[in-house]
Design a protein around this motif. Structure first.
Motif, PDB file in Angstrom:
ATOM      1  N   ILE A 206       0.863  -1.184   0.000  1.00 27.34           N
ATOM      2  CA  ILE A 206       0.000   0.000   0.000  1.00 27.34           C
ATOM      3  C   ILE A 206       0.898   1.232   0.000  1.00 27.34           C
ATOM      4  CG2 ILE A 206      -1.752   1.314   1.247  1.00 27.34           C
ATOM      5  CD1 ILE A 206      -2.720  -1.311   2.464  1.00 27.34           C
ATOM      6  N   ILE A 207       0.748   2.060  -1.024  1.00 27.28           N
ATOM      7  CA  ILE A 207       1.555   3.268  -1.176  1.00 27.28           C
ATOM      8  C   ILE A 207       0.627   4.477  -1.075  1.00 27.28           C
ATOM      9  CG2 ILE A 207       2.950   4.589  -2.819  1.00 27.28           C
ATOM     10  CD1 ILE A 207       4.090   1.941  -3.805  1.00 27.28           C
ATOM     11  N   GLY A 208       1.001   5.434  -0.241  1.00 28.62           N
ATOM     12  CA  GLY A 208       0.165   6.609  -0.007  1.00 28.62           C
ATOM     13  C   GLY A 208       0.191   7.598  -1.150  1.00 28.62           C
ATOM     14  N   ASN A 209      -0.233   8.813  -0.869  1.00 30.16           N
ATOM     15  CA  ASN A 209      -0.296   9.872  -1.867  1.00 30.16           C
ATOM     16  C   ASN A 209       1.033  10.616  -1.963  1.00 30.16           C
ATOM     17  OD1 ASN A 209      -3.095   9.340  -2.185  1.00 30.16           O
ATOM     18  ND2 ASN A 209      -3.549  10.670  -0.438  1.00 30.16           N
ATOM     19  N   ASN A 210       1.325  11.137  -3.157  1.00 29.44           N
ATOM     20  CA  ASN A 210       2.506  11.982  -3.358  1.00 29.44           C
ATOM     21  C   ASN A 210       3.811  11.254  -3.098  1.00 29.44           C
ATOM     22  OD1 ASN A 210       2.672  14.616  -4.357  1.00 29.44           O
ATOM     23  ND2 ASN A 210       1.431  15.387  -2.665  1.00 29.44           N
ATOM     24  N   VAL A 211       3.835   9.978  -3.376  1.00 31.17           N
ATOM     25  CA  VAL A 211       5.039   9.162  -3.196  1.00 31.17           C
ATOM     26  C   VAL A 211       5.769   9.067  -4.531  1.00 31.17           C
ATOM     27  CG1 VAL A 211       5.907   6.847  -2.657  1.00 31.17           C
ATOM     28  CG2 VAL A 211       4.049   7.851  -1.294  1.00 31.17           C
ATOM     29  N   GLU A 212       7.098   9.134  -4.498  1.00 36.20           N
ATOM     30  CA  GLU A 212       7.906   8.965  -5.707  1.00 36.20           C
ATOM     31  C   GLU A 212       8.888   7.817  -5.489  1.00 36.20           C
ATOM     32  OE1 GLU A 212      10.479  11.661  -8.899  1.00 36.20           O
ATOM     33  OE2 GLU A 212       9.187  12.598  -7.390  1.00 36.20           O
ATOM     34  N   ILE A 213       8.917   6.896  -6.440  1.00 36.68           N
ATOM     35  CA  ILE A 213       9.780   5.724  -6.336  1.00 36.68           C
ATOM     36  C   ILE A 213      10.693   5.682  -7.551  1.00 36.68           C
ATOM     37  CG2 ILE A 213       9.847   3.193  -6.248  1.00 36.68           C
ATOM     38  CD1 ILE A 213       7.246   3.287  -4.711  1.00 36.68           C
TER      39      ILE A 213
END
Length: 333
Positions: A206-213
């Motif tokens: 589960i990845i939240g909002n405004n995440v950069e990978i």
């Protein structure tokens, strides 16, 4: 080619112009490489000396910069030159790759999936059963999104990325090329009869909002429940996040760093490049782990750790100073 006057750039930055230049500004560039039609920046007083030999016609500088710009050259003084320069870079940014149609005919989209309004999907991408793509998301060519995943609104997923089944990506995220979300966690146990037995990994990510990978980074699915990345996390290239790890909000992990399984990071934790964190370790809010460090135990909130194994920064610096003195003494014996 885009070009702007110093006054037009300052309309965005709202700084104070010192000096003046009649030169049209065509691009941003670092001080040492800039030409007479380019703008640069000075974010620290120690770089003032580079201005004397730079050909840049202008620079965005911090308010404490004491030098004068010189003839037909100008400074825009701001509170934070690094943040202001990000606005200049946006101004000159070239357009992103072109979509001639929103949904390419060569994309394979399962009929049970749901595609939001204004979403774009490139050629060769695969969208699996019961996937939900949010409004205005951009899926570049050759992305794989497997069964029952959700992709948030305005999220951008670059080519080569694989998002495995039942994983969830928030709004306004960016996944760079060849990121892998939801691969199996690294779980094996020795068995006298069967050798190394694979432990099933039945959770998800589960990845939240405004995440950069970043490119070629991996976030493994949980063994039981979920591997979680909180809102605003920024993950560099070539980063490994092990199964069931949980990152709070606004964590930063620099390139080649890694979390083993079941690591917990509080809010605002910074992990330096090539640092490694042992499994089941908890790192408190705002803690910093220096580049190349190896963390083997819990870290309280706000601490800065250095070394391998990592200790508090002031202790590490003392140890290094003692070692340096001992080496120097041995040379003179």
């Amino acid at each position: 080619m885009k070009s702007y006057t110093i006054q037009e750039i300052n309309e965005i930055l709202n700084g104070d112009i010192i000096g003046n230049t009649t030169q049209e500004i065509t691009a941003p560039e670092q001080l040492e490489l800039a030409t007479s039609s380019e703008i640069s920046f000075i974010g620290n007083k120690k770089y003032e000396k580079l201005w004397l030999t730079s050909n840049a016609c202008a620079a965005v500088v911090n308010e404490d910069i004491a030098i004068e710009p010189g003839e037909n050259r100008a400074f825009i003084k701001v509170k934070n030159a690094d943040l202001a320069m990000s606005q200049v870079l946006e101004l000159f940014a070239p357009p992103t790759p072109l979509f001639t149609v929103d949904i390419h005919p060569n994309a394979m989209i399962d009929p049970t999936s749901t595609i939001g309004n204004g979403a774009r999907i490139g050629a060769g991408s695969y969208i699996g059963p019961q996937v939900v793509i949010g409004h205005h998301a951009t899926i570049y060519p050759n992305v794989t999104i497997l069964d029952e995943c959700t992709i948030g609104e305005n999220t951008v997923i670059w080519s080569g990325t694989v998002i495995r089944e039942r994983c969830h990506i928030g709004n306004d995220c960016i996944l760079h090329p060849n990121a892998t979300i939801g691969a199996d966690g690294f779980g094996f146990r020795p068995d006298p009869q069967r050798g190394l037995v694979k432990i099933p990994q039945i959770g998800n990510v589960i990845i939240g909002n405004n995440v950069e990978i970043g490119a070629n980074s991996c976030v493994d699915r949980g063994k039981f429940s979920s591997t979680i990345l909180g809102d605003g996390c920024k993950i560099d290239n070539l980063v490994q996040i092990g199964h069931n790890s949980k990152l709070g909000k606004y964590c930063i992990m620099a390139g080649n760093s890694g979390l083993a399984g079941s690591v917990t990071l509080g809010n605002g934790v910074i992990i330096g490049g090539s640092a490694s964190i042992k499994d089941h370790v908890t790192i408190g809010d705002g803690a910093i782990v220096g580049a190349g460090s190896g963390v083997t135990g819990d870290i309280p909130a706000g601490k800065t750790m250095l070394g391998y194994p990592a200790v508090e920064a002031r202790d590490a610096l003392k140890q290094w100073a003692i070692l340096k003195r001992l080496v120097n003494e041995s040379k003179h014996k």
